[in-house]
Structures are given as C-alpha cells and as structure tokens.
Design an enzyme around this catalytic site. Structure first.
Site, mmCIF file in Angstrom:
data_model
loop_
_atom_site.group_PDB
_atom_site.id
_atom_site.type_symbol
_atom_site.label_atom_id
_atom_site.label_comp_id
_atom_site.label_asym_id
_atom_site.label_seq_id
_atom_site.Cartn_x
_atom_site.Cartn_y
_atom_site.Cartn_z
ATOM 1 N NE ARG A 106 41.958 38.937 35.552
ATOM 2 C CZ ARG A 106 42.156 38.488 34.326
ATOM 3 N NH1 ARG A 106 43.365 38.459 33.814
ATOM 4 N NH2 ARG A 106 41.155 38.096 33.582
ATOM 5 C CB THR A 110 43.154 48.516 34.766
ATOM 6 O OG1 THR A 110 42.879 47.873 36.031
ATOM 7 C CG2 THR A 110 42.419 49.840 34.706
ATOM 8 C CG ASP A 202 36.023 33.929 36.595
ATOM 9 O OD1 ASP A 202 36.168 35.142 36.440
ATOM 10 O OD2 ASP A 202 36.155 33.364 37.711
ATOM 11 C CG ASP A 205 32.475 33.589 37.972
ATOM 12 O OD1 ASP A 205 32.293 34.003 39.130
ATOM 13 O OD2 ASP A 205 32.509 34.330 36.979
#
Ligand code: PRP
Ligand code: URA
Length: 211
Positions: A106, A110, A202, A205
């Site tokens: 991603r 944006t 995340d 991660d």
C-alpha cells in the site's frame, strides 16, 4: 454495510487466539504461531464445501468405498507479504495445493495498491482459488489481487482474511460480488491512515518483526 457475502468464523478457539494476537506486547514468534494456528481453523471452515469422490481402499478387514478430495488441485494465493503468514498453515492442511503469489504494497500516502510481483500456477480456471491476506482495510490490495487472478483465468474464488473493516467489506463486495469472504472478525472502522480499529497494527511488521 451488507454482510451477506461474508462468513465470520466466530469459533471460540479462533476468537481466543485472535485476542492474544491483538495485544501490542505479543512477541513476534507468538504472533506468527497464533496466525498459523488460526489459519488451520479458518481453512477448515472455508474448505467445508470442497468436492469429494469415492475411492476404493482396503482396510485391514475388507474393501470399502471411501471419500477423498476430488477435482483439480486447489490453489492458495498469498498477497505478499503478510499473506504468507496464513499460507504455511493452510499448506500443512492441504499439502497438495498449488500456490500463487501476488506482491502488493500500500502506498502510505494514497493507500493505493502497488504491484511488484505476480506468479500463479497454470489452469486457474479449473481450480478453486483461495486468496489469503490477514487484513482487509480499504480493500485496495485484495480488490487488485483478485482482479489480477481473475485476469489470469480464475473463475471460482474465495477470499480469506483475519480482520476486516466495514469499509473494506463494502468496497470488496462492490468490486467482486461473486467472491465470498471469510474473516475471523469485523472491526469498527478505519483510521485516517487506513489502519483497522481496534485492529492489531501492521500485520506484515508483526509477522516478520520488521518494526
Ligand atoms: C497490508 C495487508 C494487506 C493490506 C490491507 O499490506 O497485509 O495486504 O495492507 O490494506 P488495504 O485493504 O487497505 O489494501 P501492506 O501494504 O502493509 O504490505 P505488507 O504485507 O508487505 O506488509
Ligand atoms: N494493513 C495492516 O497491516 N493493518 C491495518 O490495520 C491495515 C492495513
């Protein structure tokens, strides 16, 4: 938001393990192991309608007709990189599955999905394709991945994630109403950075220990 196309796998074992994963202090190794364990429980449900055929076998006592998985080998498609956290457990459950990868990240500004890798097995049109990614947030990644897999010939698809945001479910449903979704939980909303709330942070991660 219509949830008609979504199956929430709310089994107590899944919910318990997901709670452990959400906690910010869960170490990387534990997070990864819990995701692997949940992946088995999710696939158990997702695979419920796989076709079987009867095969003649011999028990120690007599011959019998007994069911085995039928049809062309199914294909698991991981959206890199966090999808790989779901992939390994699923392969343990269905070792003969074929595997495809769609590399997407991603853009942090944006939130659009940027593709960097694509490799899938042949004859996708004859296989059930199960696309996996722990997180469905804006759904930009999963929508793009499913578009690519369809363009490569897939006709029968399912999408499996761990956590979904209502916004993502709506967007995915609008883009791919023919693709049923499976998730362990539908969370409240996205924050301004496209992260799921309350979420688990995340996923990539936390699986790979990169933060
Ligand atoms: C995460 C996650 C999904 C995506 C979900 O991947 O694994 O692929 O975000 O967000 P979306 O629904 O808004 O597209 P990320 O881009 O962080 O890449 P990574 O898996 O390599 O960490
Ligand atoms: N991707 C993640 O890994 N987590 C989120 O909450 C949203 C997108």
């Amino acid at each position: 938001m219509s949830t008609a196309n979504v199956t929430v796998i709310d089994h107590p074992l899944v919910q318990h393990k997901l709670t452990l994963m959400r906690q910010k202090d869960a170490p990387t190794a534990l997070f990864r192991e819990l995701l692997r364990e949940i992946s088995l429980l999710l696939l158990y449900e997702v695979a419920r309608d796989l076709p079987t055929v009867m095969k003649e076998i011999e028990t120690p006592l007599e011959k019998m007709q007994s069911p085995v998985l039928g049809g062309k080998k199914l294909c698991l498609i991981s959206i890199l990189r966090a999808g790989d956290g779901l992939l390994q457990g699923m392969l343990d459950l269905i070792p003969s599955a074929r595997v495809g990868h769609v590399g997407l990240y991603r853009d942090p500004e944006t939130l659009e999905a940027i593709e960097y890798y694509f490799k899938v097995p042949h004859s996708l049109g004859e296989r059930l394709c199960i696309v996996v990614d722990p997180m469905l947030a804006t759904a930009h990644s999963s929508i793009a991945a499913v578009e690519r897999v369809k363009a490569a010939g897939a006709r029968r698809l399912k999408f499996v994630c761990l956590l979904a945001a209502p916004e993502g479910i709506e967007a995915f449903n609008a883009a791919h109403p023919d693709v049923p979704m499976y998730t362990a939980a539908i969370d409240r909303e996205l924050n301004d950075h496209g992260y799921i709330l309350p979420g688990l942070g995340d996923a990539g991660d936390r699986i790979f220990g990169t933060k």
